[in-house]
Enzyme design. Structure first.
Site, mmCIF file in Angstrom:
data_model
loop_
_atom_site.group_PDB
_atom_site.id
_atom_site.type_symbol
_atom_site.label_atom_id
_atom_site.label_comp_id
_atom_site.label_asym_id
_atom_site.label_seq_id
_atom_site.Cartn_x
_atom_site.Cartn_y
_atom_site.Cartn_z
ATOM 1 N N GLY A 103 4.338 5.074 -10.185
ATOM 2 C CA GLY A 103 5.174 5.882 -9.108
ATOM 3 C C GLY A 103 5.037 5.319 -7.825
ATOM 4 N N GLY A 139 3.684 3.758 0.123
ATOM 5 C CA GLY A 139 3.339 2.673 -0.902
ATOM 6 C C GLY A 139 3.629 2.847 -2.122
ATOM 7 N N GLU A 140 2.765 2.485 -3.164
ATOM 8 C CA GLU A 140 2.770 2.648 -4.624
ATOM 9 C C GLU A 140 1.860 3.404 -5.168
ATOM 10 O OE1 GLU A 140 3.883 -0.810 -6.256
ATOM 11 O OE2 GLU A 140 1.779 -1.515 -6.319
ATOM 12 N N VAL A 141 1.878 4.141 -6.208
ATOM 13 C CA VAL A 141 0.719 4.693 -7.049
ATOM 14 C C VAL A 141 0.626 4.035 -8.369
ATOM 15 C CG1 VAL A 141 -0.142 6.874 -7.941
ATOM 16 C CG2 VAL A 141 1.427 6.975 -5.909
ATOM 17 N N LYS A 145 -3.672 4.945 -4.556
ATOM 18 C CA LYS A 145 -2.540 4.828 -3.889
ATOM 19 C C LYS A 145 -2.834 3.735 -2.955
ATOM 20 C CE LYS A 145 -0.981 9.652 -3.162
ATOM 21 N NZ LYS A 145 -0.774 11.059 -2.308
ATOM 22 N N ASP A 171 2.535 23.384 1.884
ATOM 23 C CA ASP A 171 3.259 22.899 0.905
ATOM 24 C C ASP A 171 3.177 23.082 -0.414
ATOM 25 O OD1 ASP A 171 5.754 21.641 0.314
ATOM 26 O OD2 ASP A 171 4.794 19.407 0.304
#
Length: 433
Positions: free
Chosen positions: A77, A82-84, A102, A195
């Protein structure tokens, strides 16, 4: 004896001086000692933003991981910076762990890097089975990484949508209870999430739910008041559908506003991941909430659970239950499964249950009813199914709606909920047929 006491005083002064020198002056500075000291066995959360350099908070609260012990397997994801990825981490002397990684993308600003690392500075302070666990960070060489436990089933909202109607009510309440336990722990540390939503809760292979995503989280100010609050900056975004009225109106966040969000999360769980307030705009949601309208009970939701939601949605934040009270109520429901029957009470409040600001007393035809729900597009389908009187519409079931071909997200359950509300008004003689 006097000399020893003098040395202790000197040592204390040095510790305080070093402690304060690590952080810039902020509204919290004169209270930081209270936050990190133990009082009643609770270690208070320290906001990483009170550090001059966010990396100092990471060093204090997160374990540095040697990248050589980390193996990245697959990107799963994207994240804000950045990306996971899914990976495996084998710490010295421990068994191999499945982890989520991450990774900070190249070319970010120092500010973005600080925001990225601050999540580790937050997570590293928590240790609870219903809060996402931080394994550590890799920051000594780029790219910087944050490593957490891996949650096999992903975000709660998507997981529920993918498995609609596959769980018992007791299982759903168990998921809600897990989130409530995590939030009680966080609130006890004087921490406000801001949140809380099903999308920000992760689920593992054992259906254990863990609170995550602390991007909007902040320390609560004013701990010497009855209701400590955090005031959001004007530039910050607010997730309106999950947000208490005092928060989206005055940007005042507190544990009580987290309780409101928890009520919305309960509604999400019991509706298998429906979008709160369906297709209403954010402006419509804010107006409806300010006018005392509340979400109706989802299809097959036990009245006792919807009653808890309504308590979370009290207009006055001081009237809402605390997380420990909510957890006690959920535990009572779990211990007495008979209380989780999905029978709806005979009398309901239009003000509290209407999904949209609709005055049913002025509705006389099916066409007007659909218009009030902003579903005029389905008039032909209702006519073809001979649902041409309010009496017939009030008896509509989920199977009936599915037969109409109403397949847009959220509309099937919305129509059934609105029909149940209509039936209540008809039986109370509040709508002229």
């Amino acid at each position: 004896m006097g000399g020893a006491a003098f040395l202790l005083v000197v040592a204390a002064i040095i510790v305080v001086f070093v402690f304060r020198s690590k952080r810039r002056e902020s509204p919290y500075s004169d209270r930081l000692q209270r936050y990190i000291s133990n009082r009643g066995g609770v270690k208070y959360y320290v906001d990483p933003s009170t550090y001059e350099d966010p990396s100092e908070a990471v060093k204090e609260f997160a374990r540095e991981i040697d990248p050589a012990h980390l193996k990245i397997e697959e990107v799963i994801g994207a994240a804000q910076f950045g990306e996971v990825s899914r990976g495996r981490y084998r710490p010295l002397g421990r068994r191999e762990l499945l982890v989520a990684v991450k990774t900070l993308r190249w070319g970010v600003t120092d500010r973005e890097k600080g925001v990225f690392l601050s999540e580790a500075g937050v997570l590293g302070q928590f240790d609870h089975p219903n809060v996402l666990k931080l394994e550590g960070v890799a920051t000594h060489s780029p790219p910087e990484r944050i490593i957490t436990e891996f949650m096999e089933n992903g975000p709660l909202d998507a997981f529920l949508r993918e498995n609609e109607d596959q769980f018992s009510v007791l299982q759903l309440v168990g998921m809600v209870r897990g989130v409530g336990a995590g939030m009680r722990y966080l609130s006890e540390k004087n921490f406000v999430h801001r949140d809380l939503a099903a999308r920000n809760v992760l689920v593992n292979s054992n259906l254990v739910c863990k609170v995550s995503d602390f991007g909007l989280s902040r320390l609560m100010r004013g701990l010497d008041h009855n209701m400590p609050t955090y005031t959001a900056s004007l530039g910050s975004k607010i997730p309106v559908r999950w947000t208490a009225p005092e928060a989206f109106q005055h940007r005042k966040f507190s544990s009580a506003s987290d309780v409101w969000s928890f009520g919305i999360l309960m509604w999400e769980v019991m509706s298998y991941g429906e979008r709160p307030y369906w297709d209403m705009s954010n402006q419509e949601v804010m107006k409806a909430v300010a006018d005392q309208y509340r979400l109706p009970a989802p299809h097959n939701c036990p009245p006792a659970l919807h009653s808890l939601m309504l308590q979370c949605w009290q207009a006055e934040r001081g009237d809402r239950p605390a997380f420990d009270s909510l957890l006690s109520s959920l535990d009572r429901l779990i211990r007495h499964p008979a209380s989780l029957k999905a029978e709806h009470p005979r009398s309901t409040s239009q003000t509290l249950l209407s999904p949209t600001p609709t005055d049913l007393s002025s509705v006389a035809t099916v066409s007007e009813w659909l218009s009030a729900l902003r579903m005029d597009r389905y008039k032909e389908e209702f006519e073809r199914a001979h649902l041409d009187t309010l009496d017939r519409v009030s008896l509509i079931t989920m199977e009936d709606v599915q037969g109409l071909g109403v397949n847009l997200l959220g509309h099937q359950r919305k129509i059934v909920s609105a029909a149940q509300q209509l039936r209540t008004h008809l039986t109370q003689g509040q709508v002229e047929v």
